[in-house]
Write an enzyme that holds these catalytic residues in place. Structure first.
Site, PDB file in Angstrom:
ATOM      1  N   CYS A   1      21.043 -16.274 -69.179  1.00 56.57           N
ATOM      2  CA  CYS A   1      21.278 -17.031 -70.415  1.00 56.57           C
ATOM      3  C   CYS A   1      22.402 -16.425 -71.243  1.00 56.57           C
ATOM      4  O   CYS A   1      22.836 -17.015 -72.238  1.00 56.57           O
ATOM      5  CB  CYS A   1      20.006 -17.091 -71.253  1.00 56.57           C
ATOM      6  SG  CYS A   1      18.624 -17.790 -70.368  1.00 56.57           S
TER       7      CYS A   1
ATOM      8  N   HIS B   1      19.574 -25.254 -76.189  1.00 49.83           N
ATOM      9  CA  HIS B   1      19.862 -24.053 -75.402  1.00 49.83           C
ATOM     10  C   HIS B   1      20.259 -24.456 -73.978  1.00 49.83           C
ATOM     11  O   HIS B   1      19.485 -24.303 -73.034  1.00 49.83           O
ATOM     12  CB  HIS B   1      18.620 -23.149 -75.399  1.00 49.83           C
ATOM     13  CG  HIS B   1      18.784 -21.844 -74.691  1.00 49.83           C
ATOM     14  ND1 HIS B   1      20.003 -21.205 -74.544  1.00 49.83           N
ATOM     15  CD2 HIS B   1      17.867 -21.036 -74.073  1.00 49.83           C
ATOM     16  CE1 HIS B   1      19.810 -20.076 -73.856  1.00 49.83           C
ATOM     17  NE2 HIS B   1      18.530 -19.964 -73.560  1.00 49.83           N
TER      18      HIS B   1
ATOM     19  N   LYS C   1      16.892 -23.264 -80.867  1.00 53.48           N
ATOM     20  CA  LYS C   1      15.737 -24.140 -81.037  1.00 53.48           C
ATOM     21  C   LYS C   1      16.147 -25.573 -81.335  1.00 53.48           C
ATOM     22  O   LYS C   1      15.601 -26.513 -80.772  1.00 53.48           O
ATOM     23  CB  LYS C   1      14.856 -23.592 -82.172  1.00 53.48           C
ATOM     24  CG  LYS C   1      13.703 -24.496 -82.571  1.00 53.48           C
ATOM     25  CD  LYS C   1      12.612 -24.513 -81.509  1.00 53.48           C
ATOM     26  CE  LYS C   1      11.659 -25.688 -81.673  1.00 53.48           C
ATOM     27  NZ  LYS C   1      12.175 -26.939 -81.119  1.00 53.48           N
TER      28      LYS C   1
ATOM     29  N   SER D   1      12.954 -23.351 -77.202  1.00 58.03           N
ATOM     30  CA  SER D   1      14.191 -24.125 -77.190  1.00 58.03           C
ATOM     31  C   SER D   1      14.103 -25.165 -76.069  1.00 58.03           C
ATOM     32  O   SER D   1      13.382 -24.979 -75.098  1.00 58.03           O
ATOM     33  CB  SER D   1      15.377 -23.197 -76.986  1.00 58.03           C
ATOM     34  OG  SER D   1      15.144 -22.349 -75.876  1.00 58.03           O
TER      35      SER D   1
END
Lengths: 349, 382, 134
Positions: free
Chosen positions: B83, B330, B326, B207
């Protein structure tokens, strides 16, 4: 009669019963509207993450905990079952690996309906009794399946036991002798690729169960020169509550001699594990000098009978692992729907 | 080493882009950034992406995007750090410019998650965790964060509802961001009623799965000072074990602490100098743990910052100022670049209703996995 | 899990086969080439007791691919008696009965299977101490 050149016995024993229980009344509720008699109270059901391998590993670990032997001295790992997780690929090598007995050991899976576990013990007596190897791990374990709605669905259960067969001088109980009795009797079978077994209904009684169990028991006692009264306990294969009760009676045993090892009312018929786990419950209580007659039965058909004498060592090892009754006391009731899910009876795709 | 500035930014709206492929979204973001920077070409393109291979069967997206945007021939490659892929690509772009190897470099973060179905995405995200000793046991990425959150609640005697402020703040800010996935505020009750994914983590702690692309254009300060929108004052990476069970202390994000401290030192600032913080709030628990490890709250007290006068636009430390992970969304490998685009918006006074008044120093922190790769960037206004 | 990976890690999964560092004497699980505590490279094989306690837990309602048939199930971080922590499923326990600090013991169970025809993956899970559950 089978009597090894050198005396052998049980160096360690261990049981396993899964946590879930399906009351026979649940099967009756779904299939007979609750009418008719029930062959047992409830049966043990394996959870979603359990099978013959996982249960064998735990029973084997319990047997090892009691035996406290060098695990690399085990020269054979034999698992008797009619529900091996793989049709081709041994359960026994996974057990051997999990307990640390691999790689220098024999390993094989056995099948003889409900007699596969006692078969492993007789074979173990041969290895140890001939001094080919010091110890043999013999397991009888099943996650038995009955066709939905069939009489067997009330009783076909999950569980079993493991035994470490070794030299008599290290044993908690010594095998005085064994005897095997087999014929071609088509009382019950399961063809390759079939999910559920087929059976001959009432034919499974007189010509199958009773003929083999009674003959094997009588013949062994006759050859040994023993009487039912010489035994403190008798353990018989237990497909339901009535069969072993009646067979014991025919053989001349009293209900008290049968009671301790009669687990079928509360765990069901664990097939290859059935008489073996009954024996573990007896060993959990027996005292030095007590004698035990055990007779297995496997459809197809045959029985192995054993005359066993408890030694002084049993009291030392008993509490090194959970007792069979500890497993029986650990229970969570499930309903028929949960049972259907846990035993993979739902068509998912 | 040359100082590096950002001369252009671009982004697509974060949403479920059913009609667009990864290459189309990257195109839209890169073109917007090139237009913003007033450039026709660049020396190199670094694409931050995590899941193109896992979910789309498509690797080699550096060349794919370079060709698709009409710049066949330029240097291009994909950069992956779970990520944190977006921030990792930015850091690679910065290496190129700072070292003098390249002058104008494009950094694009792009992720296409909605081409796969639910459990495939769940499994894809779990590739950021230890496959042999976490994922093989049946844990998901949400599950790992749930283990942290449960322990946090137990150890610091915190209730689930105390985390609500992070989700409420994110949605409040996302409501004013036209590029956010969710553009409506939520109430605390909505948070409390949300359906459970892996308890205690519910839908409002998490998210969303989404698509998006964002791009920034880098250049050396010397020669581009007049066109600079922001200076990169610090860029720092730190790592930790992939598996939470291997951590020194699961409730301390050591890599966040290390990465933040390195970044503060590079920028010659302290945490109190930070005007806004784009925190990696993939889950509310990650916001709390990040605030603690980055030095904004004492251990076990990060969750206490989940109130307006702490993290709101006018609070002590505004976080997730454009909605955060959120509410903005994401799109995993793109997130790190979105954070930079948003910090630039704040530093250039372009943040609209969410403008943090007088913002001079903005920090963005992008986390890979459950804290195994942490990349902190600190930007300064011009 | 691929066949070689399954095979390679079988002793860890079946029986928590672990290492002890020859330099700092700390237990290491899963095995590593370099001790995470003291960075030494020499380790010896050892067996763990399988006893531990729940450090944290969660119930998984959305299972990853390959685990759908088991959902919902409980995952935990288990702090082993010898020191290492592992991520593992809890079994033979109802979700509402799980507590942080609860003593658990290792059992070998089915983790997943690759459809009706593929390999079955076995590994460690943890359950409440048997004698306390009885």
């Amino acid at each position: 009669m089978l009597k090894p050149a050198h005396d052998v016995g049980i160096v360690g024993y261990g049981a396993y019963v899964p946590r879930f229980r399906l009351p026979a009344s649940e099967v009756a509720r779904v299939w007979t509207d609750g009418t008719g008699g029930l062959p047992i109270k409830e049966k043990a059901v394996a959870g979603l993450d359990e099978d013959t391998l996982t249960m064998s590993v735990e029973a084997a670990r319990n047997a090892l905990a009691r035996a406290q032997i060098d695990v690399t001295q085990i020269r054979a790992v034999w698992v008797g079952s009619e529900s091996h997780p793989y049709a081709v690929k041994p359960t026994s090598t996974i057990v051997a690996e999990a307990i640390g007995a691999a790689p220098f050991t024999q390993a094989a899976d056995l099948e003889f309906a409900c007699k596969a576990g006692s078969e492993a013990i007789v074979m173990g007596m041969g290895i140890v009794g001939s001094q080919m190897g010091r110890y043999v791990l013999a397991i009888g374990m099943d996650t038995a399946q009955g066709r939905p709605g069939d009489a067997l669905e009330y009783t076909a259960a999950s569980g079993g036991a493991a035994f470490i067969v070794g030299p008599a001088e290290e044993s908690v109980a010594v095998y005085e002798a064994a005897l095997s009795h087999v014929t071609d009797t088509p009382d019950f079978w399961r063809r390759a690729y079939s999910h559920y077994p087929s059976h001959g209904h009432r034919f499974t009684g007189e010509p199958a169960y009773f003929e083999h169990v009674v003959s094997a028991g009588q013949e062994l006692m006759q050859e040994l020169g023993t009487q039912p009264s010489d035994y403190k306990y008798v353990v018989l294969h237990q497909p339901n509550t009535k069969f072993p009760q009646r067979a014991a009676q025919i053989l001349g045993f009293q209900p008290e001699q049968l009671k301790t090892g009669l687990l079928v009312p509360v765990i069901g018929n664990t097939y290859a594990g059935s008489s073996l786990i009954g024996l573990t419950a007896v060993l959990d209580e027996a005292q030095p000098g007590d004698r035990i007659l055990m007779v297995s039965f496997g459809s197809g058909a045959g029985s192995d009978a054993f005359s066993i004498r408890v030694t002084d060592k049993l009291n030392e090892v008993r509490d090194r692992a959970p007792r069979t009754q500890d497993y029986i006391a650990r229970r969570k009731l499930i309903d028929y729907a949960t049972y259907v899910r846990y035993r993979h009876k739902l068509q998912m795709n | 080493m040359r100082d590096v500035v950002i001369i252009g930014v671009g982004q697509t709206r974060v949403e479920e882009h059913w009609g667009k492929s990864l290459r189309h979204m990257a195109h839209d973001a890169v073109m917007a950034a090139m237009k913003d920077a007033g450039i026709e070409t660049a020396d190199a393109l670094y694409v931050g992406n995590m899941l193109s291979g896992e979910l789309g069967g498509q690797e080699h997206v550096g060349a794919l995007v370079a060709d698709f945007i009409g710049l066949r021939g330029i240097e291009a490659m994909k950069v992956e750090a779970a990520c944190a892929s977006g921030a990792a690509a930015l850091r690679v772009g910065m290496f190129a410019v700072a070292s003098g190897i390249h002058d104008v470099v494009m950094v694009c973060g792009v992720e296409k998650m909605t081409d796969a179905v639910g459990d495939e995405v769940t499994s894809g995200l779990a590739t950021a965790a230890d496959q042999e000793y976490e994922v093989s046991q049946g844990i998901s990425f949400v599950g790992l964060n749930a283990l942290l959150m449960r322990r946090y609640m137990h150890q610091f005697d915190v209730k689930h509802e105390h985390f609500a402020g992070f989700a409420v703040n994110a949605h409040k800010n996302g409501a004013n961001n036209p590029n956010a996935m969710f553009q409506s505020p939520i109430k605390a009750e909505t948070y409390l009623r949300a359906s459970m994914i892996a308890d205690p983590i519910n839908l409002m702690d998490s998210s969303p799965v989404c698509d998006g692309a964002a791009c920034v254009i880098l250049a050396p300060a010397d020669g581009y000072r007049a066109r600079a929108k922001a200076h990169i004052l610090a860029s720092a990476v730190a790592t930790d074990s992939l598996a939470i069970h291997d951590r020194r202390d699961p409730l301390t994000l050591d890599a966040v602490a290390l990465s933040s401290q390195k970044a503060y030192a590079q920028a010659r600032i302290t945490p109190t100098d930070v005007d806004l913080f784009e925190v990696h709030d993939a889950f509310t628990i990650m916001a709390a743990l990040s605030l603690e490890a980055a030095g904004f709250a004492p251990r076990g007290r990060g969750v206490c910052m989940a109130v307006d006068n702490e993290i709101g636009i006018e609070g002590r430390l505004p976080i997730s100022t454009m909605g955060g992970l959120k509410s903005r969304g994401h799109p995993v490998g793109a997130t790190g670049v979105y954070q930079i685009v948003e910090v630039v918006a704040q530093l250039t006074g372009q943040a609209g209703k969410n403008q943090v008044q007088g913002a001079r120093i903005g920090m963005a922190q992008n986390i890979g996995g459950s804290g195994a790769t942490v990349i902190t960037h600190i930007l300064g206004g011009v | 899990m691929s066949i070689p990976r399954n095979w390679r890690t079988r002793q860890q999964r079946y029986s928590l086969k672990a290492e002890v560092c020859n330099t700092c004497n700390k237990h290491i699980f899963p095995p590593r080439d370099v001790c995470p505590h003291c960075a030494a490279e020499k380790q010896s094989w050892t067996n763990l007791s399988g006893q531990g306690e729940v450090f944290s837990y969660t119930t998984m309602y959305n299972a990853p691919a390959g685990f759908e048939e088991y959902a919902p199930y409980t995952m935990a971080l288990v702090k082993l008696a010898e020191g290492p922590m592992v991520t593992a499923q809890l079994t033979d326990v109802d979700a509402q009965d799980v507590k942080i600090g609860m003593p658990v013991e290792m059992v070998t169970r089915k983790l997943s299977q690759e459809g009706e025809e593929g390999q079955i993956l076995y590994g460690y899970k943890f359950r409440p101490m048997l004698r306390e559950a009885a």
